[in-house]
Design an enzyme around this catalytic site. Structure first.
Site, PDB file in Angstrom:
ATOM      1  N   LYS A 226     -40.607  66.131  -9.829  1.00  0.00           N
ATOM      2  CA  LYS A 226     -41.512  66.228  -8.681  1.00  0.00           C
ATOM      3  C   LYS A 226     -40.844  67.028  -7.559  1.00  0.00           C
ATOM      4  O   LYS A 226     -41.414  67.942  -7.010  1.00  0.00           O
ATOM      5  CB  LYS A 226     -41.876  64.817  -8.222  1.00  0.00           C
ATOM      6  CG  LYS A 226     -42.847  64.794  -7.070  1.00  0.00           C
ATOM      7  CD  LYS A 226     -43.246  63.368  -6.725  1.00  0.00           C
ATOM      8  CE  LYS A 226     -43.961  63.344  -5.389  1.00  0.00           C
ATOM      9  NZ  LYS A 226     -44.313  61.997  -4.952  1.00  0.00           N
ATOM     10  N   GLU A 232     -29.575  65.107 -11.787  1.00  0.00           N
ATOM     11  CA  GLU A 232     -29.524  65.009 -13.244  1.00  0.00           C
ATOM     12  C   GLU A 232     -30.383  66.105 -13.884  1.00  0.00           C
ATOM     13  O   GLU A 232     -29.970  66.772 -14.842  1.00  0.00           O
ATOM     14  CB  GLU A 232     -30.039  63.624 -13.706  1.00  0.00           C
ATOM     15  CG  GLU A 232     -29.180  62.445 -13.285  1.00  0.00           C
ATOM     16  CD  GLU A 232     -29.485  61.918 -11.887  1.00  0.00           C
ATOM     17  OE1 GLU A 232     -30.180  62.629 -11.110  1.00  0.00           O
ATOM     18  OE2 GLU A 232     -29.030  60.809 -11.558  1.00  0.00           O
ATOM     19  N   GLY A 286     -43.569  59.255  -8.435  1.00  0.00           N
ATOM     20  CA  GLY A 286     -42.899  59.594  -9.689  1.00  0.00           C
ATOM     21  C   GLY A 286     -43.209  58.601 -10.796  1.00  0.00           C
ATOM     22  O   GLY A 286     -43.533  58.984 -11.927  1.00  0.00           O
ATOM     23  N   ARG A 287     -43.134  57.308 -10.487  1.00  0.00           N
ATOM     24  CA  ARG A 287     -43.327  56.297 -11.546  1.00  0.00           C
ATOM     25  C   ARG A 287     -44.802  56.097 -11.900  1.00  0.00           C
ATOM     26  O   ARG A 287     -45.130  55.269 -12.742  1.00  0.00           O
ATOM     27  CB  ARG A 287     -42.659  54.991 -11.129  1.00  0.00           C
ATOM     28  CG  ARG A 287     -43.050  54.480  -9.755  1.00  0.00           C
ATOM     29  CD  ARG A 287     -42.109  53.390  -9.272  1.00  0.00           C
ATOM     30  NE  ARG A 287     -42.405  52.962  -7.900  1.00  0.00           N
ATOM     31  CZ  ARG A 287     -41.892  53.518  -6.817  1.00  0.00           C
ATOM     32  NH1 ARG A 287     -41.074  54.543  -6.932  1.00  0.00           N
ATOM     33  NH2 ARG A 287     -42.183  53.056  -5.617  1.00  0.00           N
ATOM     34  N   GLU A 372     -38.780  49.469  -9.214  1.00  0.00           N
ATOM     35  CA  GLU A 372     -38.655  50.478  -8.155  1.00  0.00           C
ATOM     36  C   GLU A 372     -39.789  50.301  -7.139  1.00  0.00           C
ATOM     37  O   GLU A 372     -39.641  50.617  -5.965  1.00  0.00           O
ATOM     38  CB  GLU A 372     -38.665  51.899  -8.743  1.00  0.00           C
ATOM     39  CG  GLU A 372     -38.083  52.935  -7.793  1.00  0.00           C
ATOM     40  CD  GLU A 372     -37.924  54.316  -8.414  1.00  0.00           C
ATOM     41  OE1 GLU A 372     -38.932  55.025  -8.537  1.00  0.00           O
ATOM     42  OE2 GLU A 372     -36.799  54.695  -8.765  1.00  0.00           O
ATOM     43  N   HIS A 403     -33.776  37.942 -32.915  1.00  0.00           N
ATOM     44  CA  HIS A 403     -32.483  37.841 -33.590  1.00  0.00           C
ATOM     45  C   HIS A 403     -31.333  38.211 -32.662  1.00  0.00           C
ATOM     46  O   HIS A 403     -30.237  38.504 -33.122  1.00  0.00           O
ATOM     47  CB  HIS A 403     -32.489  38.709 -34.851  1.00  0.00           C
ATOM     48  CG  HIS A 403     -33.477  38.207 -35.853  1.00  0.00           C
ATOM     49  ND1 HIS A 403     -33.179  37.210 -36.757  1.00  0.00           N
ATOM     50  CD2 HIS A 403     -34.780  38.511 -36.047  1.00  0.00           C
ATOM     51  CE1 HIS A 403     -34.255  36.936 -37.489  1.00  0.00           C
ATOM     52  NE2 HIS A 403     -35.246  37.707 -37.073  1.00  0.00           N
ATOM     53  N   LYS A 531     -27.507  58.280  -4.135  1.00  0.00           N
ATOM     54  CA  LYS A 531     -27.581  59.747  -4.306  1.00  0.00           C
ATOM     55  C   LYS A 531     -26.736  60.442  -3.245  1.00  0.00           C
ATOM     56  O   LYS A 531     -26.004  61.387  -3.536  1.00  0.00           O
ATOM     57  CB  LYS A 531     -29.031  60.222  -4.153  1.00  0.00           C
ATOM     58  CG  LYS A 531     -29.954  59.896  -5.293  1.00  0.00           C
ATOM     59  CD  LYS A 531     -31.303  60.575  -5.042  1.00  0.00           C
ATOM     60  CE  LYS A 531     -32.393  60.031  -5.930  1.00  0.00           C
ATOM     61  NZ  LYS A 531     -33.720  60.489  -5.553  1.00  0.00           N
TER      62      LYS A 531
HETATM   63  O1  F6P Z   1     -34.460  57.725  -8.780  1.00  0.00           O
HETATM   64  C1  F6P Z   1     -35.518  57.784  -7.938  1.00  0.00           C
HETATM   65  C2  F6P Z   1     -36.496  58.832  -8.232  1.00  0.00           C
HETATM   66  O2  F6P Z   1     -36.767  59.382  -7.008  1.00  0.00           O
HETATM   67  C3  F6P Z   1     -37.744  58.277  -8.921  1.00  0.00           C
HETATM   68  O3  F6P Z   1     -38.595  57.668  -8.032  1.00  0.00           O
HETATM   69  C4  F6P Z   1     -38.284  59.481  -9.593  1.00  0.00           C
HETATM   70  O4  F6P Z   1     -39.198  59.143 -10.583  1.00  0.00           O
HETATM   71  C5  F6P Z   1     -37.013  60.096 -10.121  1.00  0.00           C
HETATM   72  O5  F6P Z   1     -36.063  59.871  -9.102  1.00  0.00           O
HETATM   73  C6  F6P Z   1     -37.088  61.549 -10.474  1.00  0.00           C
HETATM   74  O6  F6P Z   1     -37.480  62.331  -9.403  1.00  0.00           O
HETATM   75  P1  F6P Z   1     -37.980  63.819  -9.607  1.00  0.00           P
HETATM   76  O7  F6P Z   1     -39.211  63.804 -10.442  1.00  0.00           O
HETATM   77  O8  F6P Z   1     -38.225  64.340  -8.228  1.00  0.00           O
HETATM   78  O9  F6P Z   1     -36.886  64.596 -10.297  1.00  0.00           O
END
Ligand code: F6P
Length: 566
Positions: A226, A232, A286-287, A372, A403, A531
């Site tokens: 987003k 990452e 995002g979620r 979250e 199990h 972060k």
């Molecule tokens: O870790 C928090 C977060 O901001 C989530 O809410 C989101 O889904 C994820 O990081 C990834 O964010 P982006 O889609 O901006 O890379």
């Protein structure tokens, strides 16, 4: 509790900010010790029609909460709580695009992403801030689905005019968990499209593993972010770009990268071709974004018709949520049962247990969705929440869980509430095996509810002809207390529409619980500190000796890094 004065000086009804401000809350508090004193067995004995009274069939799902430690009368108090919290207004506010995400001053409109066909056709268009949201969504969805279909059917070619055989979604959190969970859940609907895989972790291992044996000439990367600023995702995207460039040369790169983001500038900088980029909007959390172009990898995996059916399933749950009376309303029931378990029965975790291996990532998906969203302890007005909020969500496919950790749930001291998810039909054409999964699920639900009393254990041991002394030794080890509350959610099969319904059910549960707890379910400030600190620690990890003014723990870890690297 705030009391408002109107312009003519009259006092209006007070505006409760969370559950404890409502009269119903005191009734629930008073009911809790009584409920805890009654066993599940007694609840069933006291009401021969308990299943009929404590289950709802709606939107194609069976929602059976008869094994929860509640009574129909108690649920009526929860319905009063919903009214006292003015839940109807809060639901309407979300659907019409009010800026209910107050700390980010944003609307919350993931529901607008699934107003397709039936749901979009009826009623007025959704206009928010002067924008026709339906038109916006429809246009972008059409672009995304056309692209997905073309990749899937081999019409979009790679730089060497070959169809793609591997699609790698690079994203994390909401830009990974939803599509990854759903692609696995709907594997049966994949047909002959390319293989779809997911990379999220920053350490690079997922990507490295996937690239072993991957044909660069037939690999498409989709960068889902987003913000397009997530460490990452940026790291993995750059690594993928470097790999592709090293194999096919710089000129080949644009044909192998698509992206989904609100950040057009960052997509420009990365060199994403305009036809291969898809927009989302600030009002999609995002979620909650799987319904948007973030779901492009899912659309590639299952195709247009199935993706639309997935959206339609969610839209059916949206209509149900908006219209159904509280005690027939699945998300509201799920939310209120959760509140009961967390706040009154003091069960701090919820285990989600699907009896379908294809749902193996569902609890991971729910972890972000619920934790979250509602992992907060400050209310909308900035005051502390005076009670527990979101439970820890966890889980595994049910049979595997039996199990491993079910022992603790049956006889351990840590208690959890349980959600069983159970399709009737097999998700892989193995009905005799799914029948065994069904039997296992029902057996566990019964065992958790009713347990096994000392009398039953004793009779069993007696039948085995054990000596009295040995019987006395073994008996306490074999008693199961029961009274572990569970909800059983059954559905005909795990098809796209059903998956859409299930996700929307939990999404709306989250909204209702946020209203009860008085919190904002749509921000996530708690992930920011880590972060920010990471940005300062990255250079220290790269050059450990340079660090100063840091904690002794951090110093110790960096020293260990330095020593091991020598
Ligand atoms: O870790 C928090 C977060 O901001 C989530 O809410 C989101 O889904 C994820 O990081 C990834 O964010 P982006 O889609 O901006 O890379």
């Amino acid at each position: 509790m705030a009391t408002k004065l109107t312009s003519n000086g009259q006092v209006t009804a007070p505006n409760p900010i969370s559950g404890p401000d409502c009269p119903a809350w005191a009734q629930l508090s008073a009911a809790a010790p009584v409920a805890l004193a009654r066993t599940t067995r007694e609840l069933f004995a006291g009401d021969p029609e308990r299943f009929a009274h404590c289950s709802v069939q709606a939107v194609g799902l069976l929602f059976d909460y008869s094994r929860q430690r509640v009574t129909p009368k108690l649920l009526e108090v929860f319905a009063q709580l919903a009214d006292q919290l003015r839940l109807r207004e809060r639901i309407a506010a979300m659907f019409r695009g009010d800026a209910i995400n107050v700390t980010e001053d944003r609307s919350v409109l993931h529901t607008a992403l699934r107003r397709t066909g039936q749901s979009a056709g009826s009623g007025a268009p959704l206009i928010v801030g002067g924008q026709d949201i339906d038109a916006l969504v429809r246009a972008e969805r059409e672009r995304m689905l056309a692209f997905a279909e073309a990749v899937r059917s081999g019409v979009v070619y790679s730089s060497s005019d070959q169809p793609f055989s591997l699609v790698i979604n690079i994203g994390i959190g909401g830009s990974d968990l939803g599509p990854a969970m759903a692609v696995e859940a709907l594997r049966q609907y994949a047909g002959a499209g390319p293989r779809v895989a997911f990379v999220s972790n920053v350490d690079g291992c997922q990507l490295a593993d996937l690239l072993v044996g991957a044909d660069p000439a037939r690999t498409l990367f989709i960068i889902c972010s987003k913000t397009f600023t997530t460490l990452e995702t940026r790291t993995n995207a750059l690594a993928a770009r470097a790999w592709l460039q090293s194999k096919l040369g710089e000129a080949a790169v644009p044909a192998h990268f698509a992206a989904v983001s609100v950040n057009a500038k960052a997509m420009d900088e990365f060199g994403v071709h305009p036809d291969y980029r898809f927009a989302i909007w600030d009002w999609v959390g995002g979620r909650y974004s799987i319904w948007s172009s973030i779901g492009v990898s899912l659309a590639i995996a299952i195709g247009r018709a199935n993706f639309v059916s997935f959206l339609d399933g969610a839209a059916a749950m949206d209509r149900h949520f908006q219209d159904a009376p509280w005690l027939q309303n699945l998300p509201v029931l799920a939310a209120m049962l959760g509140v009961w378990n967390v706040n009154f029965l003091e069960l701090p975790t919820l285990a989600v247990l699907p009896y379908d291996h294809r749902l193996s990532r569902f609890s991971a998906y729910l972890q972000q969705l619920e934790m979250e969203s509602n992992g907060k302890s400050v209310r909308l007005d900035g005051s502390p929440v005076p009670m527990a909020t979101c439970p820890v969500i966890w889980g595994e496919p049910g049979n595997n869980a039996q199990h491993s950790f079910f022992q603790l749930l049956h006889q351990g001291s840590a208690r959890a509430a349980l959600d069983f998810l159970l399709p009737v039909r097999s998700s892989c054409d193995s009905q005799p095996q799914q029948d065994l999964a069904i039997a296992n699920c029902l057996a566990q639900a019964e065992a958790f509810a009713f347990g096994q009393s000392a009398e039953v254990v004793a009779a069993d041991l007696r039948r085995q002809g054990l000596a009295p002394a040995r019987m006395a030794e073994l008996l306490p080890h074999k008693v199961h207390q029961g009274n572990r509350p569970s909800t059983l959610i059954m559905f005909p099969r795990l098809d796209p529409a059903t998956l859409g319904k299930l996700i929307a059910l939990y999404e709306h549960k989250v909204l209702v619980q946020s209203v009860v707890w008085g919190i904002n379910a749509f921000d996530q400030w708690g992930v920011e500190l880590g972060k920010k600190l990471c940005d300062t620690i990255v250079p220290l990890v790269q050059q450990p000796a340079t660090a100063s003014g840091i904690s002794s723990s951090l110093r110790g870890a960096l020293d260990f890094v330095a020593r091991e690297r020598r």
